[in-house]
Design a protein around this motif. Sequence first.
Motif, short mmCIF file in Angstrom:
data_model
loop_
_atom_site.label_atom_id
_atom_site.label_comp_id
_atom_site.label_asym_id
_atom_site.label_seq_id
_atom_site.Cartn_x
_atom_site.Cartn_y
_atom_site.Cartn_z
N LYS A 119 0.84 -1.20 0.00
CA LYS A 119 0.00 0.00 0.00
C LYS A 119 0.87 1.26 0.00
CE LYS A 119 -4.22 -1.94 1.94
NZ LYS A 119 -5.25 -1.89 3.02
N PHE A 120 1.42 1.54 -1.16
CA PHE A 120 2.24 2.73 -1.36
C PHE A 120 1.76 3.48 -2.60
CE2 PHE A 120 5.36 0.80 1.46
CZ PHE A 120 5.89 1.90 2.11
N ILE A 121 1.66 4.78 -2.49
CA ILE A 121 1.52 5.65 -3.66
C ILE A 121 2.90 6.25 -3.91
CG2 ILE A 121 0.55 7.83 -4.50
CD1 ILE A 121 -1.96 7.22 -2.94
N THR A 122 3.31 6.22 -5.15
CA THR A 122 4.61 6.79 -5.51
C THR A 122 4.39 8.15 -6.16
OG1 THR A 122 5.60 4.62 -5.83
CG2 THR A 122 6.73 6.49 -6.83
N ALA A 123 5.11 9.14 -5.67
CA ALA A 123 5.06 10.49 -6.24
C ALA A 123 6.38 10.77 -6.95
CB ALA A 123 4.81 11.52 -5.17
N VAL A 124 6.31 11.15 -8.20
CA VAL A 124 7.48 11.57 -8.97
C VAL A 124 7.49 13.10 -8.98
CG1 VAL A 124 8.64 11.56 -11.20
CG2 VAL A 124 7.46 9.50 -10.38
N VAL A 125 8.46 13.69 -8.31
CA VAL A 125 8.57 15.15 -8.24
C VAL A 125 9.61 15.61 -9.24
CG1 VAL A 125 8.98 17.14 -6.76
CG2 VAL A 125 7.99 15.04 -5.79
N ARG A 126 9.17 16.38 -10.20
CA ARG A 126 10.10 16.92 -11.21
C ARG A 126 10.45 18.36 -10.83
NH1 ARG A 126 7.27 14.72 -16.75
NH2 ARG A 126 5.48 15.85 -15.89
N LEU A 127 11.73 18.57 -10.59
CA LEU A 127 12.22 19.88 -10.18
C LEU A 127 12.30 20.81 -11.38
CD1 LEU A 127 13.03 17.91 -7.87
CD2 LEU A 127 15.07 19.32 -7.53
N PRO A 128 12.43 22.11 -11.14
CA PRO A 128 12.60 23.05 -12.27
C PRO A 128 13.77 22.64 -13.15
CG PRO A 128 12.21 24.24 -10.23
CD PRO A 128 12.38 22.80 -9.85
N SER A 129 13.67 22.96 -14.43
CA SER A 129 14.69 22.50 -15.39
C SER A 129 16.09 22.96 -15.03
CB SER A 129 14.32 22.99 -16.80
OG SER A 129 14.18 24.41 -16.80
N ALA A 130 16.20 24.14 -14.43
CA ALA A 130 17.53 24.63 -14.04
C ALA A 130 17.76 24.42 -12.56
CB ALA A 130 17.65 26.12 -14.39
N ALA A 131 17.37 23.25 -12.08
CA ALA A 131 17.43 22.98 -10.64
C ALA A 131 18.86 22.93 -10.14
CB ALA A 131 16.72 21.66 -10.35
N GLU A 132 19.03 23.38 -8.90
CA GLU A 132 20.31 23.30 -8.20
C GLU A 132 20.16 22.34 -7.03
OE1 GLU A 132 21.45 27.20 -7.12
OE2 GLU A 132 21.52 27.95 -9.20
N PRO A 133 21.26 21.87 -6.48
CA PRO A 133 21.17 20.92 -5.35
C PRO A 133 20.28 21.40 -4.22
CG PRO A 133 23.42 21.07 -6.14
CD PRO A 133 22.65 22.12 -6.90
N SER A 134 20.27 22.72 -3.97
CA SER A 134 19.45 23.23 -2.87
C SER A 134 17.96 23.10 -3.14
CB SER A 134 19.78 24.71 -2.61
OG SER A 134 19.53 25.48 -3.79
N ASP A 135 17.60 22.99 -4.42
CA ASP A 135 16.18 22.88 -4.75
C ASP A 135 15.58 21.58 -4.25
OD1 ASP A 135 16.07 25.34 -6.02
OD2 ASP A 135 16.66 24.52 -7.96
N SER A 136 16.39 20.56 -4.13
CA SER A 136 15.85 19.29 -3.65
C SER A 136 15.42 19.37 -2.18
CB SER A 136 16.89 18.17 -3.81
OG SER A 136 18.04 18.47 -3.04
#
Length: 724
Positions: free
Chosen positions: A428-445
């Motif tokens: 019983k898991f829902i998986t979420a795929v989070v797509r960061l902004p195209s110019a993402a930086e490490p801090s964005d995660s």
Amino acid sequence: MKSNTLFAKLGRIAARRRGWFLIVTTAFLLFAGVWGTGAFGSLTGGAGFEDPTSESGIADDILSGSLGRYAADVVVIYEHADKYVDDPDFAHSVQSALTRIKPDEVTRIESYWSTQSPDFVSADRHSTYVAIQLPGKDDVTRVAEYKAIQHRLQVEGFHVRFGGITAMTEQVNAQTGRDIVRAEILSIPVLIVVMVLIFRSAVAASLPLAIGSVVALGSFVVLRILTGFVEVSSFSINVLTILGLGLAIDYALFIVNRFREELASGKTVDNAVEHTMATAGRTVAFSGLTVAVSLLGLILFPSRFLSSMGYASVSVVLFAVVSSMTVLPALLSYTGHRINSLQIPLPRFRKANKPAAADRGRWYRVAQAVMRRPWMSTVVLVTALVVSGLPFLNVQWGRPGEWVLPQGTDSRVVSQQLASDYPKDPTKFITAVVRLPSAAEPSDSRIVIDNIVPRMAHVHGIDNVAATGAYDNMVRLSLQYSADPLSKDAQAMVRELRSLDMPEGYDVLYTGRPASFVDMLDSISSRMPWMALAVVISSFVILFLAFGSVLLPLKSILMNLLSLAASFGAIKLIFQDGYLSNLLNFVPVGSIDINMPVLILAITFGLSMDYEVFLLSRVREEWDRTRDPVESMAVGLQQTGKIITSAALLLVIVVSGFLASDITFMKMIGVGLIITIVIDATLVRALLVPATMRLLGHAAWWAPAPLAKWWDRHGFKENSPKSM
């Protein structure tokens, strides 16, 4: 007429070249037995109920790539009656089995001993589960990987059960193969007996069975060819085998019956074959076309199960038509007057082979009785059918899961044990795929962890949210929940998740059983009106081409909808509410798989049109001769009543093979088809059609002047070959 010349010419060619036709057919059957049966290995291992174009489908594609999945494909429960999980012997036995699995054969194995989590131990501590993720990119590959390691996971002295989506898929596939054999063993002997009783001749009875065998075996060739172009669900083999066999027998029954009538009227064998194909052959062509058009509506749905069923069933239906119009005329020509040989000494209620047109029997009397009070008959029958369909208004939708398997099957028991004996269910898991902004930086995660995860965790029904993977500018989150994945609470949970506001530039896609179920509901409900519109318009056009009327197609469509309504009402009462569940040997789960009514609608709408064409073709013949609406209807029903009810009986016998299935939704298909066939062949064709035809009178054959003029020139009329 050109169209009639085509059907009559086909009869002449088959009669004159019967030897070549039969030689080619024999060679084809040998080829089908060797090469065609390879279709079983060409079918996709999974059902393919999901919509690949939906949000969950897109997320699944992403997870099959570099980001990777996080799922429990197989859940193995180890249980011992005397030992506890904490016992060293228990731990040693299970862990020894796990070490037999090579590292490259799995992506992840989690157990009580690797995690030290109490979630892996049952309340009585006599059992534990192991969650396994397989490396395969699709369900077909994962099923093969599971089968390769299953036997090595067994432990002597322990009760070992296998659950999870991959194990369930393998168990359904195995059960499906056993069901085909069982259905044929049960139905074929009964078919033989009933065919002999219908024709009173062993020779005549053998011809529809021969065509049915040709189509049943030839369907494997059709399927294998089709798998070279589209993916075909493994569940299709049951439906297509039974559908092809049933339709082939029905078409052959209609043609053989007409051939015997033509011989009885004094025609030579060749002339009888020619006239049979110009009349009954024409009717079979239009009947098959209406069935194919109805089934073709399934390709509008993106799920592999429905779309592949559409392509495959249309191919099989057309193959049944072609076989009935080529192989069968050759057999009729070869058999000739011997078709009445090997008579069965049974009681007769009327003279054998008496021309139906001269017979004013019980079907004629039924039609006349109904047409004497057409308004009352119509109101009573329509009301009864509408009332029968009312329970369907309270239907609850579901999707296939372990519940489709019989009680006691591993997947079903594992699901029940996880729900009742363990703190958490690893599936019983829902998986979420989070797509960061195209110019993402490490801090964005960090925004995902600090901002997005808390928002998801506050959604009602979500127990826990954890980051379980990342790649490039994507992060994978696993959301654990405890609700029934098909419940309304789970649906509300998914819709609330998808309504969450996300930071600008961040895109989130959800997948998992609750998410894919919501997408399935939306996909089918949005496409269902388009399917209905396409089928209705196509059927209208075909029936107009056949009969030159604009009112008859409308009437026929309404009649079919009434039959379907009654059938769906019964399906709801049986499979959702549980009536007759003991008799049919299944456990109701309070919902109906949303895919099944779509499939049942496509098949039964076509079959209903099938019988309508059978009946109206003979009514039209009599109408062209007498221009008397009452007499033409009564005579038409007399000529076809027995053959339609016989065809319906034979189809019910074939379809009853579904009832012997241990897969619940296969039983649902069988029940839906049987109820619709019985209602359509009795209440609708024998009673409601005569009543409504009497109300329409001469207007039944009306068309606007331009269309009537066009049909007079180009329509597919039914004339005697002598007039050609």
